[in-house]
Design a protein around this motif. Structure first.
Motif, PDB file in Angstrom:
ATOM      1  N   HIS A   1     160.185 -37.026  65.107  1.00 43.75           N
ATOM      2  CA  HIS A   1     159.359 -36.441  64.048  1.00 43.75           C
ATOM      3  C   HIS A   1     158.113 -35.795  64.633  1.00 43.75           C
ATOM      4  CE1 HIS A   1     161.806 -38.098  60.937  1.00 43.75           C
ATOM      5  NE2 HIS A   1     160.890 -38.042  59.991  1.00 43.75           N
ATOM      6  N   ALA A   2     157.423 -36.540  65.487  1.00 45.98           N
ATOM      7  CA  ALA A   2     156.181 -36.034  66.071  1.00 45.98           C
ATOM      8  C   ALA A   2     156.444 -34.820  66.953  1.00 45.98           C
ATOM      9  CB  ALA A   2     155.498 -37.138  66.885  1.00 45.98           C
ATOM     10  N   ALA A   3     157.532 -34.846  67.715  1.00 47.99           N
ATOM     11  CA  ALA A   3     157.844 -33.725  68.601  1.00 47.99           C
ATOM     12  C   ALA A   3     158.139 -32.455  67.820  1.00 47.99           C
ATOM     13  CB  ALA A   3     159.042 -34.086  69.493  1.00 47.99           C
ATOM     14  N   VAL A   4     158.888 -32.580  66.729  1.00 49.97           N
ATOM     15  CA  VAL A   4     159.234 -31.405  65.925  1.00 49.97           C
ATOM     16  C   VAL A   4     157.989 -30.819  65.256  1.00 49.97           C
ATOM     17  CG1 VAL A   4     160.509 -30.614  63.904  1.00 49.97           C
ATOM     18  CG2 VAL A   4     161.628 -32.092  65.568  1.00 49.97           C
TER      19      VAL A   4
ATOM     20  N   LEU B   1     158.266 -49.222  43.160  1.00 48.43           N
ATOM     21  CA  LEU B   1     158.527 -50.227  44.191  1.00 48.43           C
ATOM     22  C   LEU B   1     157.378 -50.308  45.200  1.00 48.43           C
ATOM     23  CD1 LEU B   1     162.319 -49.602  44.890  1.00 48.43           C
ATOM     24  CD2 LEU B   1     161.273 -51.322  43.393  1.00 48.43           C
ATOM     25  N   GLU B   2     157.039 -49.169  45.805  1.00 48.50           N
ATOM     26  CA  GLU B   2     155.953 -49.169  46.783  1.00 48.50           C
ATOM     27  C   GLU B   2     155.615 -47.742  47.185  1.00 48.50           C
ATOM     28  OE1 GLU B   2     156.838 -50.761  50.646  1.00 48.50           O
ATOM     29  OE2 GLU B   2     158.883 -49.992  50.631  1.00 48.50           O
ATOM     30  N   VAL B   3     154.478 -47.603  47.862  1.00 48.89           N
ATOM     31  CA  VAL B   3     154.134 -46.350  48.525  1.00 48.89           C
ATOM     32  C   VAL B   3     153.881 -46.668  49.979  1.00 48.89           C
ATOM     33  CG1 VAL B   3     151.696 -46.579  47.812  1.00 48.89           C
ATOM     34  CG2 VAL B   3     152.573 -44.376  48.627  1.00 48.89           C
ATOM     35  N   ASN B   4     154.512 -45.899  50.862  1.00 47.14           N
ATOM     36  CA  ASN B   4     154.351 -46.075  52.306  1.00 47.14           C
ATOM     37  C   ASN B   4     153.471 -44.952  52.809  1.00 47.14           C
ATOM     38  OD1 ASN B   4     154.641 -46.207  55.119  1.00 47.14           O
ATOM     39  ND2 ASN B   4     156.719 -47.010  54.964  1.00 47.14           N
ATOM     40  N   GLU B   5     152.277 -45.278  53.271  1.00 46.97           N
ATOM     41  CA  GLU B   5     151.331 -44.232  53.657  1.00 46.97           C
ATOM     42  C   GLU B   5     151.713 -43.548  54.965  1.00 46.97           C
ATOM     43  OE1 GLU B   5     148.933 -44.213  56.269  1.00 46.97           O
ATOM     44  OE2 GLU B   5     149.653 -46.094  57.117  1.00 46.97           O
ATOM     45  N   ALA B   6     152.579 -44.167  55.757  1.00 52.41           N
ATOM     46  CA  ALA B   6     152.968 -43.561  57.039  1.00 52.41           C
ATOM     47  C   ALA B   6     154.481 -43.537  57.201  1.00 52.41           C
ATOM     48  CB  ALA B   6     152.319 -44.315  58.197  1.00 52.41           C
ATOM     49  N   GLY B   7     155.182 -43.350  56.102  1.00 48.88           N
ATOM     50  CA  GLY B   7     156.637 -43.407  56.150  1.00 48.88           C
ATOM     51  C   GLY B   7     157.288 -42.157  56.713  1.00 48.88           C
ATOM     52  N   GLN B   8     158.573 -42.300  57.010  1.00 56.79           N
ATOM     53  CA  GLN B   8     159.367 -41.158  57.425  1.00 56.79           C
ATOM     54  C   GLN B   8     159.478 -40.163  56.266  1.00 56.79           C
ATOM     55  OE1 GLN B   8     159.881 -41.600  60.727  1.00 56.79           O
ATOM     56  NE2 GLN B   8     161.966 -42.335  60.939  1.00 56.79           N
ATOM     57  N   PHE B   9     159.564 -38.877  56.585  1.00 51.21           N
ATOM     58  CA  PHE B   9     159.785 -37.912  55.501  1.00 51.21           C
ATOM     59  C   PHE B   9     160.740 -36.793  55.884  1.00 51.21           C
ATOM     60  CE2 PHE B   9     155.782 -36.723  57.598  1.00 51.21           C
ATOM     61  CZ  PHE B   9     156.017 -35.396  57.963  1.00 51.21           C
ATOM     62  N   LEU B  10     160.919 -36.523  57.167  1.00 48.30           N
ATOM     63  CA  LEU B  10     161.789 -35.403  57.532  1.00 48.30           C
ATOM     64  C   LEU B  10     163.256 -35.695  57.258  1.00 48.30           C
ATOM     65  CD1 LEU B  10     160.110 -33.984  60.773  1.00 48.30           C
ATOM     66  CD2 LEU B  10     160.000 -33.126  58.426  1.00 48.30           C
ATOM     67  N   PHE B  11     163.642 -36.977  57.161  1.00 50.69           N
ATOM     68  CA  PHE B  11     165.023 -37.291  56.788  1.00 50.69           C
ATOM     69  C   PHE B  11     165.340 -36.733  55.403  1.00 50.69           C
ATOM     70  CE2 PHE B  11     162.867 -40.689  54.567  1.00 50.69           C
ATOM     71  CZ  PHE B  11     163.649 -40.913  53.452  1.00 50.69           C
TER      72      PHE B  11
END
Length: 361
Positions: A17-20, A293-303
């Motif tokens: 993710h970070a590389a892209v 359910l929840e919020v993930n402040e640093a979750g994956q998103f490009l999937f």
């Protein structure tokens, strides 16, 4: 095109993710630095110069020099700080604590930088009990929930739900045996499955009433913009528990619009938590009710873009970094920058090698 910006990405090695994202930002003409917490202090260097009239910072990450504050900081993944091997074992805790204090200070020294997300807000948002309390206050529908290590309360809660309950960890974890990894997922729980009370009391957990699902939704917010997908979890193995268990079988998802009230509640929760980006998870019941359910402040998103290409979350996120403020809104201005195409570009190999592939300091 925005002015040239300097972006610091805090992450871990081998992070695609970070590389892209870094490659796309570089193609847009920006400067990008990668920072690994585990590489400080053994390889990376941080200096803060102060006197009565001025303050300046001088950092070396991966051999690249960052003088002064970056325009934006993406706190993508934070690894653990390690003491250099040369340090005596008895002194390692001191070295780690001193190093952590300096790196934590950077977030305050970079006071004019745009953070995704602010470190203190991130830490607060990661506290699920606090997050659920705020979600309830602003009107989200929640599953009946108990967070406890009290065996009596846990057994009573499950009994009252007629055994229709699930268990989640408060934070989550990964066990690495060296040959395989095991991670925490949502699981069915019943009175018969509980361990003895002395074991049950050793660690708190989240116990919730199991909610019937028509489908699930993941909504990723960047400022005022969001992209969301409908996940047909009922068609997945263990989809009644946790779609991540069988996510490799998902080939495509449809995009979905949030109800206006739900969108407004997401924005309100982000505001109260002090975060500017977050991935929200919902269950939509057969009756059409949206359950938070929840919020993930640093979750994956490009999937999400892999499953629903029309969302263009890579382009949206890079535009968000360029905009540098929480009032960001997004409209694809004809740039066809997609995750699937971007990850295949030849330049990714160089970014991967130069910035994101190191396994050790």
């Amino acid at each position: 095109m925005s002015r040239q910006k300097t972006v610091l990405i805090q992450t871990v090695p081998r992070d695609l993710h970070a590389a892209v994202v870094a490659h796309q930002l570089l193609e847009r003409g920006h400067n990008v630095f990668a920072m690994f917490f585990h590489a400080f202090p053994e390889r990376d260097r941080v200096s803060v110069n102060l006197d009565s009239s001025e303050m300046s910072t001088d950092c070396q990450f991966q051999g690249s020099r960052l003088r002064g504050a970056p325009d934006a900081v993406w706190r993508r993944r934070l690894g653990a700080i390690k003491a250099p091997g040369i340090v005596d074992r008895e002194d390692s805790r001191f070295v780690i604590d001193e190093s952590a204090a300096l790196l934590k200070s950077l977030s305050h020294l970079y006071s004019d930088s745009f953070f995704v997300n602010d470190p203190e807000a991130s830490a607060l948002a990661d506290l699920k009990p606090y997050q659920l309390k705020l979600a309830s206050k602003i009107g989200f529908k929640l599953p009946r929930t108990l967070i406890s290590n009290d065996p009596g309360n846990i057994r009573d809660f499950i009994r009252k739900r007629a055994g229709k309950c699930i268990f989640k960890p408060v934070m989550g974890g990964v066990w690495d045996s060296g040959q395989r990894q095991r991670a925490t997922y949502t699981a069915d729980v019943s009175l018969d499955l509980l361990p003895p009370d002395e074991i049950l009391a050793c660690c708190p957990g989240i116990f919730q009433e199991k909610v019937d699902k028509a489908f699930e939704v993941r909504a990723q917010f960047f400022g005022k913009y969001y992209g969301a997908i409908r996940i047909e979890s009922s068609k997945l193995t263990a989809g009644d528990l946790d779609w991540r268990i069988d996510q490799n079988s998902i080939e495509a998802c449809d995009s979905i619009l949030l109800p206006k009230m739900v969108e407004a509640q997401c924005q309100e929760l982000m505001s109260r938590l002090g975060i500017v980006a977050g991935g929200f998870d919902f269950i939509v019941t057969p009756e059409g009710e949206w359950v938070f359910l929840e919020v993930n402040e640093a979750g994956q998103f490009l999937f999400m873009e892999e499953w629903c290409e029309e969302l263009r979350l890579l382009d949206a996120f890079c535009s968000f970094i360029e905009h540098g403020a929480p009032d960001f809104s997004y409209a694809n201005a004809g740039r066809c920058v997609g995750f699937a195409a971007e990850r295949k570009k030849p330049g990714i190999d160089r970014i991967w090698k130069d910035l994101f592939s190191q396994s050790d300091a």
